[in-house]
Design a protein around this motif. Structure first.
Motif, PDB file in Angstrom:
ATOM      1  N   ARG A  94      -4.894  -3.417  -8.774  1.00 36.06           N
ATOM      2  CA  ARG A  94      -5.114  -4.763  -8.248  1.00 36.06           C
ATOM      3  C   ARG A  94      -5.733  -5.669  -9.300  1.00 36.06           C
ATOM      4  NH1 ARG A  94      -9.176  -7.799  -6.103  1.00 36.06           N
ATOM      5  NH2 ARG A  94      -8.607  -9.326  -4.527  1.00 36.06           N
TER       6      ARG A  94
ATOM      7  N   THR B  97       5.642   1.486  -2.911  1.00 32.32           N
ATOM      8  CA  THR B  97       4.351   0.819  -2.743  1.00 32.32           C
ATOM      9  C   THR B  97       3.788   0.459  -4.115  1.00 32.32           C
ATOM     10  OG1 THR B  97       3.221   2.964  -2.713  1.00 32.32           O
ATOM     11  CG2 THR B  97       3.792   1.997  -0.580  1.00 32.32           C
TER      12      THR B  97
ATOM     13  N   TRP C 134       1.237  -2.752  -6.536  1.00 30.84           N
ATOM     14  CA  TRP C 134       0.455  -3.977  -6.662  1.00 30.84           C
ATOM     15  C   TRP C 134       1.207  -5.013  -7.482  1.00 30.84           C
ATOM     16  CZ3 TRP C 134      -3.303  -3.114  -3.370  1.00 30.84           C
ATOM     17  CH2 TRP C 134      -3.781  -1.806  -3.200  1.00 30.84           C
TER      18      TRP C 134
ATOM     19  N   GLY D 292      -0.524  -6.388  -2.191  1.00 30.91           N
ATOM     20  CA  GLY D 292       0.031  -5.049  -2.144  1.00 30.91           C
ATOM     21  C   GLY D 292       1.394  -5.133  -1.475  1.00 30.91           C
TER      22      GLY D 292
ATOM     23  N   ALA E 204      -5.594  -1.201   0.163  1.00 31.79           N
ATOM     24  CA  ALA E 204      -5.530  -2.664   0.141  1.00 31.79           C
ATOM     25  C   ALA E 204      -6.678  -3.273   0.932  1.00 31.79           C
ATOM     26  CB  ALA E 204      -4.187  -3.132   0.689  1.00 31.79           C
ATOM     27  N   ASN E 205      -7.016  -2.643   2.054  1.00 36.60           N
ATOM     28  CA  ASN E 205      -8.123  -3.147   2.851  1.00 36.60           C
ATOM     29  C   ASN E 205      -9.456  -2.958   2.147  1.00 36.60           C
ATOM     30  OD1 ASN E 205      -7.618  -3.948   6.028  1.00 36.60           O
ATOM     31  ND2 ASN E 205      -5.923  -2.809   5.137  1.00 36.60           N
TER      32      ASN E 205
ATOM     33  N   THR F 106      -7.031  -7.086  -0.212  1.00 36.40           N
ATOM     34  CA  THR F 106      -5.781  -7.538  -0.799  1.00 36.40           C
ATOM     35  C   THR F 106      -4.709  -7.716   0.282  1.00 36.40           C
ATOM     36  OG1 THR F 106      -6.304  -6.293  -2.812  1.00 36.40           O
ATOM     37  CG2 THR F 106      -4.027  -7.055  -2.553  1.00 36.40           C
TER      38      THR F 106
ATOM     39  N   LEU G 166      -1.102  -7.933   2.198  1.00 36.80           N
ATOM     40  CA  LEU G 166       0.018  -7.007   2.117  1.00 36.80           C
ATOM     41  C   LEU G 166       1.326  -7.716   2.449  1.00 36.80           C
ATOM     42  CD1 LEU G 166      -1.581  -3.927   3.907  1.00 36.80           C
ATOM     43  CD2 LEU G 166      -0.873  -4.014   1.505  1.00 36.80           C
TER      44      LEU G 166
ATOM     45  N   SER H 269      -5.360  -2.644  10.068  1.00 37.20           N
ATOM     46  CA  SER H 269      -5.497  -3.422   8.845  1.00 37.20           C
ATOM     47  C   SER H 269      -5.850  -4.859   9.208  1.00 37.20           C
ATOM     48  CB  SER H 269      -4.179  -3.385   8.063  1.00 37.20           C
ATOM     49  OG  SER H 269      -4.196  -4.305   6.992  1.00 37.20           O
TER      50      SER H 269
END
Length: 550
Positions: A13, A342, A344, A353, A377-378, A382, A384, A418
């Protein structure tokens, strides 16, 4: 198969700007590419025709009659309201498609920049049955208010509506009260609401300027009252006229409903822009923090990547190479659960993400990989992006015994809990519980769009018809009666055609199961607007989750 040129350099990230640049292997001379492009252009032409219907409003006769009264058309009002040369992301333009109501549902909604402030715009189209509200315009309005609330965006209502479409009152009255609920809730949350009243705002509609923080009424045009002269005469015997009951001058000088008195429509728009400029409005999310350089590959090539047939696989990295900043993508677990990509990236400088389906099927490995990535991500707040192309979770004895249900539940648990913004785009297919695991509409993504040739249903049309045929054969065998193959063939054909029609992107968007149908080439722009809007609110990830079935 990965298209990455080498390993990611740096943490995903924080240093995605230093990450590996995707290397495209797309052959634009291949037959599949050319066939995809031809099919996409054909359906994009169909989309443009449907959007023309929405832009046409009530048709030439009603547009000319409206102009003859000295009024601006709804899209002219919006054009004057938003900042010059700024983008407008129109929401749900195909609402009511395929129904008895006009395409667009007599209201225009969108996100635009007004006096430097990103805002949700809700504008009645009075050329369509006087701007009367039907069940689809109600759903469209409520969706716009929900977007304003969840993304902390001020709301500007451009009001000119005769109220509810009375023959459809049974589908309107109860839920229409939520418009008033949502307007007052937005105010309680400190999210400004503004009403610019250009014409009729009667009966229940009178509460829209009454419940907005700011109300601007246009002289000789605005008519805001609970009951018009005929109703007052019938109820009380009192003789009155529109101006005495609800004119702009009366509300500005007597009732106090009008905060601002506008001499004409352009004056009302000028005042509305001034109100936005004086809000001292600040976005609470972080601004773009990474380089926002364009992708290294031509977004026009997305037309040849998007499949003409959703059953044709394609590599989502080819999409990312034409969407994300600098075509940079730091892939996460590239060699595990390979049918879910998956990693970044950033879009217009906003770190994101990405979860993107590769071959369409979610196995246990993909489910666990996706759940873990969402948690990461959480942890770093960040947002998604979900790029859907899934036929669902894998079925079969080996997969059931291997725990596909509990592994799929992990992914759905992670998506559900999320709390970072989700933006979802259906690129080709979104079937079964795969739609849920990839943040479909039921999981409240901040925004959800579909490419023009995308499909959405419980399963593909041929598969669904085939399942019903198998069930029919088993039922016949169990009851000892003969199986009529000709009747089954006819039934299968009917069902297949029905499901194909109901999974069409126009049909889905017409029911407001997404926020609009996209030309694939506009993906980067739409994502940029959506992410910027989401960053008007704080960006905070979930630190605690529900129980994961191990």
């Amino acid at each position: 198969m990965s298209n990455l040129a080498g390993p990611v350099t740096g943490t995903a990230r924080a240093r995605v700007a230093e990450g590996t640049v995707l290397r495209s292997r797309l052959d634009t001379n291949a037959g599949q590419y050319r066939a995809n492009r031809v099919a996409q252009l054909a359906i994009l032409a169909e989309l443009e025709g449907e959007l023309d219907k929405a832009r046409d409003g009530g048709g030439l006769r009603y547009r000319e009659r409206h102009r003859g009264r000295g009024r601006l058309l709804v899209r002219e009002r919006i054009e004057l309201l938003v900042d010059r040369d700024s983008p407008l992301l129109e929401l749900s333009p195909l609402a009511a498609w395929g129904s008895e109501f006009a395409v667009g549902a007599s209201v225009v909604t969108g996100i635009g920049v007004v006096a430097g402030v990103e805002a949700v715009i809700i504008a009645h189209d009075p050329t369509v049955r006087g701007g009367a509200m039907n069940p689809f315009s109600l759903r469209k309005t409520l969706r716009a208010l929900d977007i304003a609330k969840r993304n902390r965006l001020p709301v500007v209502n451009l009001v000119e509506s005769g109220g509810a479409d009375l023959p459809n009152q049974s589908d309107l009255f109860v839920q229409a009260g939520k418009i008033f609920h949502d307007l007052t809730e937005l105010s309680s949350l400190g999210i400004p609401t503004i009403a610019l009243v250009f014409g009729n705002s009667t009966a229940g509609g009178a509460y829209v300027p009454g419940m907005c923080d700011y109300a601007v009424l246009v002289d000789q045009h605005a008519k805001v009252f609970l009951g018009g002269p005929p109703l007052v005469k019938m109820a009380t015997g009192e003789e009155s006229d529109d101006e005495d009951l609800g004119g702009a001058a009366m509300h500005a000088r007597v009732s106090g409903l009008a905060d601002y008195f506008a001499t004409d429509e352009r004056d009302a728009i000028r005042i509305g822009r001034r109100i936005l400029s004086e809000l001292n409005w600040r976005k609470l999310g972080p601004g773009p923090t990474l380089a926002a350089d364009p992708p290294r590959y031509d977004p026009d090539e997305l037309l040849g990547i998007a499949p003409a047939d959703f059953r044709t696989p394609f590599d989502p990295r080819e999409v990312l190479a034409r969407v994300v900043d600098g075509s940079r993508f730091g892939e996460y677990k590239p060699d595990y659960g390979r049918s879910l990509v998956t990693g970044w990236a950033s879009v217009h400088g906003f770190p994101v993400g990405v979860l993107a389906n590769a071959n369409g099927i979610l196995f246990s490995e993909e489910s666990k990989k996706g759940a873990e990535f969402i948690q990461l991500a959480n942890q770093t707040d960040t947002p998604l992006i979900f790029l859907q192309n899934t036929t669902g979770f894998m079925v079969g004895a080996a997969y059931e015994q291997g725990g596909i249900i509990k592994d799929g539940a992990k992914l759905i648990n992670a998506v559900t809990n999320s709390s970072v913004p989700h933006v979802t785009i259906n690129m080709a297919a979104s079937f079964g519980a795969g739609n849920y695991g990839m943040s479909g509409r039921a999981y409240d993504p901040r925004f959800m769009f579909a490419w023009v040739n995308a499909k959405l249903a419980v399963m593909g049309a041929a598969q669904l018809a085939g399942v019903l045929s198998i069930v029919g054969k088993a039922a016949a065998a169990a009851s000892g009666r003969p199986f009529d193959q000709d009747e089954d063939d006819a039934r299968r054909d009917t069902i297949e055609r029905q499901i194909a029609a109901e999974s069409h992107s126009f049909f889905i968007s017409g029911k407001l199961y997404d926020d609009g149908v996209l030309d694939p080439r506009d993906t980067r722009t739409v994502l940029g607007i959506a992410l910027s809007a989401a960053h008007s609110a704080p960006i905070e990830g979930r630190r605690g989750y529900g129980v994961f079935r191990m």
